[in-house]
Design a protein around this motif. Structure first.
Motif, short mmCIF file in Angstrom:
data_model
loop_
_atom_site.label_atom_id
_atom_site.label_comp_id
_atom_site.label_asym_id
_atom_site.label_seq_id
_atom_site.Cartn_x
_atom_site.Cartn_y
_atom_site.Cartn_z
N ASP A 27 -34.98 -13.38 26.61
CA ASP A 27 -35.55 -12.34 27.47
C ASP A 27 -36.46 -11.37 26.72
N TYR A 54 -33.16 -2.62 33.60
CA TYR A 54 -32.64 -3.99 33.56
C TYR A 54 -32.85 -4.68 34.90
N LYS A 55 -32.57 -3.98 35.98
CA LYS A 55 -32.82 -4.54 37.32
C LYS A 55 -34.30 -4.86 37.49
N VAL A 91 -35.03 -8.12 35.77
CA VAL A 91 -34.52 -9.25 36.56
C VAL A 91 -35.47 -9.55 37.72
N LYS A 96 -38.75 -11.14 36.59
CA LYS A 96 -38.67 -12.57 36.26
C LYS A 96 -39.08 -13.42 37.47
N ASP A 132 -36.31 -19.93 32.30
CA ASP A 132 -35.46 -18.73 32.28
C ASP A 132 -34.12 -19.06 31.65
#
Length: 134
Positions: free
Chosen positions: A42, A110-111, A114, A117, A133
Motif C-alpha cells: 500500500d 485510511y478510509k 481504501v 484504491k 491490490d
C-alpha cells in the motif's frame, strides 16, 4: 479493538513512520492502540505517482502517515482530485471521488486510501494498466 496483522516472510510495513521488516518466517503482530499502519503493498513512492489517480492517492498516503503535517499535503490532494473529477464523467467514479473527499475532510485518511484504491482500479481498467491490490 486490536488489529491483527499476518506478515509474509520478508514483508515490510510502516507503523507511525517506522519501517518494520519481517524475518524469514510468517509472523503475526497484534496492535492494541491506534496507529498509522501501511503494508508494503500500500506504500507508494513519489516516482510511482505517475497517473492522475495515483497523484490523488499519494498525498492522501502522506496525510495518513504524517497527520501532523496533513495541511502541507492537502492542497496537492485538492488540486489532483479537482483535475481528475473534471476529466471523468462516469457517475459511479464521481461518487467514489466524493467518498474519498469526504473521508479526507473528516481526516479519516485510511478510509480515504481504501476508497481511493477503487479509483485506482477504475483508472487501471480504463487505461489498460496492470493493477494489483494483493
Amino acid at each position: 479493538m486490536a488489529l491483527k496483522l499476518s506478515l509474509r516472510p520478508e514483508e515490510k510495513l510502516v507503523i507511525n513512520g517506522a519501517v518494520i521488516a519481517n524475518g524469514d518466517r510468517r509472523a503475526n503482530l497484534i496492535v492494541h492502540n491506534k496507529a498509522s499502519i501501511l503494508r508494503e503493498k500500500d506504500i507508494m513512492q513519489q516516482e510511482e505517482a505517475n497517473t492522475p489517480a495515483r497523484r490523488i492517492y499519494f498525498p492522501i498516503m502522506l496525510m495518513y502517515m504524517d497527520p501532523s503535517s496533513s495541511s502541507q499535503y492537502y492542497d496537492e490532494f485538492v488540486l489532483r482530485m479537482t483535475e481528475f473529477m473534471g476529466a471523468v464523467s462516469t457517475p459511479e467514479v464521481l461518487d467514489m471521488c466524493v467518498e474519498v473527499s469526504k473521508a479526507v475532510m473528516d481526516r479519516n485518511y485510511y478510509k480515504a486510501l481504501v476508497q481511493c484504491k477503487k479509483v485506482l482500479k477504475f483508472e487501471a481498467d480504463r487505461l489498460n494498466l496492470s493493477y494489483s491490490d494483493e
